[in-house]
Design a protein around this motif. Structure first.
Motif, mmCIF file in Angstrom:
data_model
loop_
_atom_site.group_PDB
_atom_site.id
_atom_site.type_symbol
_atom_site.label_atom_id
_atom_site.label_comp_id
_atom_site.label_asym_id
_atom_site.label_seq_id
_atom_site.Cartn_x
_atom_site.Cartn_y
_atom_site.Cartn_z
ATOM 1 N N GLU A 71 0.582 -1.252 0.024
ATOM 2 C CA GLU A 71 0.015 -0.042 -0.108
ATOM 3 C C GLU A 71 1.008 1.185 -0.050
ATOM 4 O O GLU A 71 0.612 2.229 -0.686
ATOM 5 C CB GLU A 71 -0.733 -0.177 1.236
ATOM 6 C CG GLU A 71 -2.204 0.808 0.960
ATOM 7 C CD GLU A 71 -3.023 0.497 2.148
ATOM 8 O OE1 GLU A 71 -3.212 1.553 3.043
ATOM 9 O OE2 GLU A 71 -3.726 -0.548 2.315
ATOM 10 N N GLN A 72 1.924 1.272 0.870
ATOM 11 C CA GLN A 72 2.663 2.228 0.896
ATOM 12 C C GLN A 72 3.670 2.636 -0.508
ATOM 13 O O GLN A 72 3.899 3.590 -0.927
ATOM 14 C CB GLN A 72 3.862 2.237 2.068
ATOM 15 C CG GLN A 72 3.248 2.577 3.537
ATOM 16 C CD GLN A 72 4.396 2.321 4.167
ATOM 17 O OE1 GLN A 72 4.511 1.073 4.887
ATOM 18 N NE2 GLN A 72 5.187 3.260 4.624
ATOM 19 N N TYR A 73 3.972 1.334 -0.871
ATOM 20 C CA TYR A 73 4.548 1.278 -2.264
ATOM 21 C C TYR A 73 3.866 2.036 -3.379
ATOM 22 O O TYR A 73 4.519 2.901 -4.050
ATOM 23 C CB TYR A 73 5.131 0.104 -2.518
ATOM 24 C CG TYR A 73 5.834 -0.208 -3.861
ATOM 25 C CD1 TYR A 73 7.236 -0.435 -3.899
ATOM 26 C CD2 TYR A 73 5.032 -0.370 -5.074
ATOM 27 C CE1 TYR A 73 7.751 -0.749 -5.274
ATOM 28 C CE2 TYR A 73 5.810 -0.704 -6.374
ATOM 29 C CZ TYR A 73 7.084 -0.721 -6.174
ATOM 30 O OH TYR A 73 7.827 -1.005 -7.446
ATOM 31 N N GLU A 74 2.659 1.692 -3.360
ATOM 32 C CA GLU A 74 1.747 2.306 -4.710
ATOM 33 C C GLU A 74 1.534 3.677 -4.407
ATOM 34 O O GLU A 74 1.393 4.468 -5.188
ATOM 35 C CB GLU A 74 0.348 1.389 -4.596
ATOM 36 C CG GLU A 74 0.582 -0.076 -5.123
ATOM 37 C CD GLU A 74 1.203 0.014 -6.607
ATOM 38 O OE1 GLU A 74 0.771 0.786 -7.246
ATOM 39 O OE2 GLU A 74 2.053 -0.871 -6.897
ATOM 40 N N ARG A 75 1.002 3.903 -3.035
ATOM 41 C CA ARG A 75 0.936 5.351 -2.768
ATOM 42 C C ARG A 75 1.905 6.357 -2.983
ATOM 43 O O ARG A 75 1.854 7.267 -3.896
ATOM 44 C CB ARG A 75 0.404 5.581 -1.230
ATOM 45 C CG ARG A 75 -0.088 6.876 -0.954
ATOM 46 C CD ARG A 75 -0.491 6.864 0.444
ATOM 47 N NE ARG A 75 0.252 6.227 1.623
ATOM 48 C CZ ARG A 75 -0.088 5.509 2.301
ATOM 49 N NH1 ARG A 75 -1.268 4.749 1.943
ATOM 50 N NH2 ARG A 75 0.835 4.833 3.122
ATOM 51 N N PHE A 76 3.322 5.945 -2.682
ATOM 52 C CA PHE A 76 4.365 6.765 -3.002
ATOM 53 C C PHE A 76 4.656 6.774 -4.607
ATOM 54 O O PHE A 76 5.157 7.566 -5.005
ATOM 55 C CB PHE A 76 5.607 6.242 -2.318
ATOM 56 C CG PHE A 76 6.722 6.973 -2.416
ATOM 57 C CD1 PHE A 76 6.920 8.330 -1.779
ATOM 58 C CD2 PHE A 76 8.004 6.487 -2.654
ATOM 59 C CE1 PHE A 76 7.850 8.995 -2.067
ATOM 60 C CE2 PHE A 76 9.215 7.459 -2.952
ATOM 61 C CZ PHE A 76 8.969 8.748 -2.493
ATOM 62 N N SER A 77 4.441 5.541 -5.150
ATOM 63 C CA SER A 77 4.731 5.376 -6.666
ATOM 64 C C SER A 77 3.810 6.569 -7.095
ATOM 65 O O SER A 77 4.125 7.121 -8.137
ATOM 66 C CB SER A 77 4.344 3.966 -7.138
ATOM 67 O OG SER A 77 4.730 4.034 -8.502
ATOM 68 N N ASN A 78 2.678 6.630 -6.854
ATOM 69 C CA ASN A 78 1.653 7.727 -7.583
ATOM 70 C C ASN A 78 2.323 9.057 -7.203
ATOM 71 O O ASN A 78 1.911 9.906 -8.018
ATOM 72 C CB ASN A 78 0.316 7.309 -6.917
ATOM 73 C CG ASN A 78 -0.307 6.023 -7.431
ATOM 74 O OD1 ASN A 78 0.011 5.736 -8.706
ATOM 75 N ND2 ASN A 78 -1.312 5.382 -6.825
ATOM 76 N N GLN A 79 2.776 9.185 -5.883
ATOM 77 C CA GLN A 79 3.158 10.535 -5.600
ATOM 78 C C GLN A 79 4.377 11.052 -6.420
ATOM 79 O O GLN A 79 4.445 12.323 -6.809
ATOM 80 C CB GLN A 79 3.315 10.672 -4.292
ATOM 81 C CG GLN A 79 2.413 10.498 -3.098
ATOM 82 C CD GLN A 79 2.935 10.254 -1.639
ATOM 83 O OE1 GLN A 79 4.043 10.401 -1.652
ATOM 84 N NE2 GLN A 79 1.855 10.511 -0.875
#
Length: 98
Positions: A71-79
């Motif tokens: 979840e953190q990985y995807e969120r940061f990737s989007n940022q």
């Protein structure tokens, strides 16, 4: 391994986020299977292309990281998507066994 096409005006920010002491590496360090990150900038034809190599002790270690921190990985990737024009996954490698 990933290749990125980075706008020249975003190079220093991209390098800060994707470098060996960058924000991605900080997230990856939460996993005991993370070994390190190498960031390379092309010096031929164009300096706008980067190669990022994230090193893990095994593919299973990376998959365990993704299971725990996906979840953190995807969120940061989007940022951070605005830091580059294009991203190409080049694949995964393992060291040769003799």
């Amino acid at each position: 391994m990933y290749e990125y096409d980075v706008d020249a005006t975003r190079r220093s920010e991209f390098e800060r986020v994707y470098g060996s002491a960058g924000d991605w590496a900080d997230l990856f360090r939460k996993s005991p299977g993370y070994v390190g990150t190498d960031l390379f900038r092309r010096v031929d034809e164009t300096g706008d292309r980067y190669l990022v190599v994230d090193r893990w002790s095994s593919e299973q270690a990376f998959l365990a990281f993704k299971a725990s921190f996906g979840e953190q990985y995807e969120r940061f990737s989007n940022q951070v998507r605005g830091l580059y024009r294009a991203e190409v996954r080049l694949g995964a490698l393992e060291t040769g066994h003799s």
